[in-house]
Design an enzyme around this catalytic site. Structure first.
Site, mmCIF file in Angstrom:
data_model
loop_
_atom_site.group_PDB
_atom_site.id
_atom_site.type_symbol
_atom_site.label_atom_id
_atom_site.label_comp_id
_atom_site.label_asym_id
_atom_site.label_seq_id
_atom_site.Cartn_x
_atom_site.Cartn_y
_atom_site.Cartn_z
ATOM 1 N N TYR A 170 4.802 -0.023 1.134
ATOM 2 C CA TYR A 170 3.609 0.135 2.031
ATOM 3 C C TYR A 170 2.015 0.401 1.127
ATOM 4 O O TYR A 170 1.375 1.010 1.684
ATOM 5 C CB TYR A 170 3.610 1.175 3.083
ATOM 6 C CG TYR A 170 4.764 0.868 3.908
ATOM 7 C CD1 TYR A 170 5.013 -0.217 4.442
ATOM 8 C CD2 TYR A 170 6.086 1.763 4.146
ATOM 9 C CE1 TYR A 170 6.092 -0.479 5.684
ATOM 10 C CE2 TYR A 170 6.954 1.617 4.867
ATOM 11 C CZ TYR A 170 6.903 0.463 5.605
ATOM 12 O OH TYR A 170 8.065 0.307 6.371
ATOM 13 N N ARG A 186 -2.915 4.481 2.538
ATOM 14 C CA ARG A 186 -2.116 5.189 3.147
ATOM 15 C C ARG A 186 -2.701 6.799 3.545
ATOM 16 O O ARG A 186 -2.582 7.175 4.507
ATOM 17 C CB ARG A 186 -0.876 5.232 2.588
ATOM 18 C CG ARG A 186 -0.275 4.044 2.804
ATOM 19 C CD ARG A 186 1.224 3.785 2.592
ATOM 20 N NE ARG A 186 2.243 4.694 3.580
ATOM 21 C CZ ARG A 186 2.545 5.919 3.531
ATOM 22 N NH1 ARG A 186 2.486 6.689 2.322
ATOM 23 N NH2 ARG A 186 3.319 6.607 4.356
ATOM 24 N N GLY A 207 13.687 4.078 8.865
ATOM 25 C CA GLY A 207 12.906 5.324 8.865
ATOM 26 C C GLY A 207 13.566 6.444 8.295
ATOM 27 O O GLY A 207 13.238 7.592 8.397
ATOM 28 N N GLU A 236 18.115 -0.545 8.796
ATOM 29 C CA GLU A 236 17.117 -1.543 8.363
ATOM 30 C C GLU A 236 16.090 -0.386 7.584
ATOM 31 O O GLU A 236 14.868 -0.212 7.968
ATOM 32 C CB GLU A 236 16.328 -1.944 9.476
ATOM 33 C CG GLU A 236 16.835 -2.901 10.473
ATOM 34 C CD GLU A 236 15.921 -3.165 11.828
ATOM 35 O OE1 GLU A 236 16.332 -4.320 11.984
ATOM 36 O OE2 GLU A 236 15.173 -2.450 12.190
ATOM 37 N N PRO A 237 16.450 -0.076 6.334
ATOM 38 C CA PRO A 237 15.724 0.735 5.527
ATOM 39 C C PRO A 237 14.513 -0.052 5.010
ATOM 40 O O PRO A 237 14.799 -1.159 4.405
ATOM 41 C CB PRO A 237 16.555 1.375 4.533
ATOM 42 C CG PRO A 237 17.774 0.454 4.363
ATOM 43 C CD PRO A 237 17.731 -0.156 5.853
ATOM 44 N N CYS A 262 -16.736 1.868 -0.811
ATOM 45 C CA CYS A 262 -17.877 2.391 -0.351
ATOM 46 C C CYS A 262 -17.614 3.000 0.832
ATOM 47 O O CYS A 262 -18.000 2.515 1.997
ATOM 48 C CB CYS A 262 -18.910 1.099 -0.173
ATOM 49 S SG CYS A 262 -19.603 0.852 -1.832
ATOM 50 N N GLU A 263 -16.753 4.133 1.019
ATOM 51 C CA GLU A 263 -16.216 4.805 2.101
ATOM 52 C C GLU A 263 -15.866 6.105 1.629
ATOM 53 O O GLU A 263 -15.371 6.439 0.622
ATOM 54 C CB GLU A 263 -15.002 4.335 2.739
ATOM 55 C CG GLU A 263 -14.906 2.761 3.022
ATOM 56 C CD GLU A 263 -15.638 2.509 4.488
ATOM 57 O OE1 GLU A 263 -15.658 3.437 5.042
ATOM 58 O OE2 GLU A 263 -15.900 1.366 4.804
ATOM 59 N N TYR A 267 -2.879 7.468 7.310
ATOM 60 C CA TYR A 267 -2.094 8.603 7.770
ATOM 61 C C TYR A 267 -2.330 9.911 7.123
ATOM 62 O O TYR A 267 -1.243 10.610 7.415
ATOM 63 C CB TYR A 267 -0.575 8.050 7.414
ATOM 64 C CG TYR A 267 -0.141 6.684 7.926
ATOM 65 C CD1 TYR A 267 -0.263 6.223 9.081
ATOM 66 C CD2 TYR A 267 -0.014 5.916 6.915
ATOM 67 C CE1 TYR A 267 0.240 4.942 9.592
ATOM 68 C CE2 TYR A 267 0.558 4.673 7.415
ATOM 69 C CZ TYR A 267 0.756 4.208 8.672
ATOM 70 O OH TYR A 267 1.005 2.737 9.112
ATOM 71 N N ARG A 327 11.096 1.652 3.604
ATOM 72 C CA ARG A 327 10.397 2.516 2.463
ATOM 73 C C ARG A 327 11.686 3.157 1.756
ATOM 74 O O ARG A 327 11.163 2.991 0.524
ATOM 75 C CB ARG A 327 9.957 3.942 3.470
ATOM 76 C CG ARG A 327 9.160 4.811 2.388
ATOM 77 C CD ARG A 327 9.013 6.055 3.313
ATOM 78 N NE ARG A 327 8.454 5.915 4.913
ATOM 79 C CZ ARG A 327 7.319 5.735 4.957
ATOM 80 N NH1 ARG A 327 6.431 5.820 3.894
ATOM 81 N NH2 ARG A 327 6.738 5.424 6.014
HETATM 82 C C1 LIG Z 1 8.810 -0.625 9.694
HETATM 83 C C2 LIG Z 1 10.362 -0.847 10.229
HETATM 84 C C3 LIG Z 1 11.479 -0.581 9.488
HETATM 85 C C4 LIG Z 1 11.330 0.170 8.378
HETATM 86 O O1 LIG Z 1 10.717 1.451 8.527
HETATM 87 P P1 LIG Z 1 10.756 2.224 7.049
HETATM 88 O O2 LIG Z 1 10.251 3.554 7.577
HETATM 89 O O3 LIG Z 1 10.176 1.822 6.195
HETATM 90 O O4 LIG Z 1 12.303 2.614 6.542
HETATM 91 C C5 LIG Z 1 12.882 -0.914 10.227
HETATM 92 N N1 LIG Z 1 12.737 -1.635 11.385
HETATM 93 C C6 LIG Z 1 11.699 -1.679 12.193
HETATM 94 C C7 LIG Z 1 11.799 -2.574 13.271
HETATM 95 C C8 LIG Z 1 10.522 -1.467 11.633
HETATM 96 O O5 LIG Z 1 9.367 -1.714 12.409
#
Ligand SMILES: *Cc1c(COP(=O)(O)O)cnc(C)c1O
Length: 434
Positions: A393, A333, A251, A293-294, A364-365, A337, A296
């Site tokens: 994404y 996206r 995140g 867990e990056p 077509c939206e 969002y 993005r």
């Molecule tokens: C989507 C997700 C991530 C990655 O999130 P980013 O915003 O892309 O860094 C990491 N862990 C889990 C469990 C996720 O669902």
């Protein structure tokens, strides 16, 4: 020059063309066609190393897991493998793609809130290293299937710490009423741990949380860390079990617009590490292995999408539209969002950005908008329009809506250009139609 470039791999060359890692995007568009996803392989590797070096500096034992849902195709898993990463997968399809690319199964972490029996069996049969289990019923299946194959399966448990990360509701996942994981607040998380410990063919490694996305502030991670280490202490006291792994999820924020900052990953990890060390000591637990867990932030800035501009429409007194030969089928996206994007005309990158328009797709939206209200160079039919920071994404969320063909994806680096994913053909479209 009027273009404020967002990332150091973006530049404007001597022809006044927008370039990625020194590659002229107008030439790329000409050679490979549009729409085209351009991924800067060197940027991806640089980001992998930035994360790995940062955790190495601040923790004795840590791993970086690439959340591969952000961008998943064989070439990405090859890069992740070469960079010594682990990966998160959220489906059989991602596991299959990773394994097909020669990615070691033992370095795959299998996520997801709803793994069906067949998914779990596929992963166990293929030797996936670790499950991030979401609920007790899933644990029952993991235990049963592991037993059938004479294995013991490593698992982390997805815990909901109860944090509102103040990001967009659809990408917030840490609050109590989330569809992901079991909540500490309701007591279900502790039962989840007890359940895991009672299973003979489940080897509990530790706990996991993921509180959201696109965060520029260490605070949500700090809050999560405080709650999770306290929970680890409770587990130690009530279950006599010491967690070995604490996974704090992904995140990390990415700069999409010139008005946003560029997140200093090293600083962010350093800030989080201070809290980890303090809370681990305060709660009297031993230091677990730390994981991040990056998704993005590893791939977003590496990517740019190139389109060809179509028939420009001006509605006097209202607005201008710049339509491109793609849209929500290759980048949903904004529709999903309202995500911000920076757009420019790649072949006029040095010209004044004084044309106000909505950049829209060809689906077509009415909601098929890439980005409304942009200030961009004066465009005309045939220009190349670049949308920046589309590495995450975009390709992974693409579809064949309106029977558009999925674009090709090329990997650029200082060494050259190679195709990572071929452009779909009309034959591909009807391949499964009977
Ligand atoms: C989507 C997700 C991530 C990655 O999130 P980013 O915003 O892309 O860094 C990491 N862990 C889990 C469990 C996720 O669902």
């Amino acid at each position: 020059m009027n273009t404020q470039l967002l990332h150091d791999n973006y530049s404007i060359n001597e022809k006044g063309h927008f370039a990625v890692r020194g590659h002229d995007t107008v030439e790329l568009a000409e050679k490979y066609g549009t729409p085209l996803y351009v991924i800067d392989e060197d940027k991806v590797r640089e980001m992998c190393r930035t994360y790995k070096n940062a955790v190495k500096k601040h923790f004795d034992d840590a791993d970086i897991l690439y959340a591969s849902k952000a961008l998943s195709f064989k070439g990405m898993y090859e890069i992740a493998k070469e960079e010594g990463m682990c990966v998160d997968a959220v489906s059989v399809g991602e596991i299959y793609t990773a394994i097909s690319a020669g990615f070691p199964a033992e370095r795959i972490y299998f996520h997801g809130n709803n793994k069906m029996y067949e998914d779990i069996e596929f992963a166990i049969k293929n030797g996936v290293g670790c499950f991030v289990a979401d609920n007790c019923e899933e644990l029952d299946f993991i235990d049963e299937i592991s037993k059938k194959y004479g294995k013991t399966q490593n698992v982390l448990l997805r815990i909901t710490p109860g944090i509102d990360p103040h990001t967009h509701a659809k990408i917030a996942t840490g609050n109590v009423d989330s569809k992901f994981g079991e909540a500490i607040e309701t007591g279900q998380a502790l039962d989840f741990v007890k359940h895991a410990l009672s299973k003979a063919n489940v080897n509990l490694l530790g706990i996991h949380c993921h509180v959201g996305s696109q965060s520029f502030d260490p605070q949500p991670f700090i809050d999560a860390c405080e709650i999770m280490t306290k929970f680890a202490a409770e587990i130690k006291e009530k279950c006599s079990y010491k967690i070995k792994v604490l996974d704090l999820g992904g995140g990390f924020g990415v700069r999409y617009l010139p008005t946003e900052e560029n997140l200093d990953i090293e600083w962010m990890i350093c800030e989080i590490a201070k809290t980890v060390k303090k809370t681990v000591a305060d709660n009297g637990i031993s230091m677990p292995k730390i994981m991040f867990e990056p998704g993005r932030s590893l791939v977003a800035a590496a990517g740019v999408t190139l389109y060809t501009v179509g028939h420009i429409k001006t509605i006097p007194g209202y607005k201008n539209y710049i339509p491109v030969n793609g849209g929500m089928s290759d980048n949903p996206r904004y529709a999903l969002y309202e995500s911000p994007y920076y757009c420019l005309i790649a072949n006029k990158a040095n010209e004044e950005m004084n044309f106000h328009a909505d950049v829209v797709g060809s689906c077509c939206e009415s909601g098929d908008i890439i980005q409304p209200d942009v200030d961009i160079q004066k465009a005309q039919y045939g220009d190349i329009l670049a949308v920046c920071v589309t590495g995450a994404y975009n390709y992974s969320m693409s579809s064949n809506y309106n029977r558009f063909l999925k674009p090709a994806l090329v990997l650029v680096s200082k060494d050259g250009v190679r195709v990572g994913v071929k452009r779909e053909t009309l034959e591909d479209l009807t391949r499964n139609d009977v």
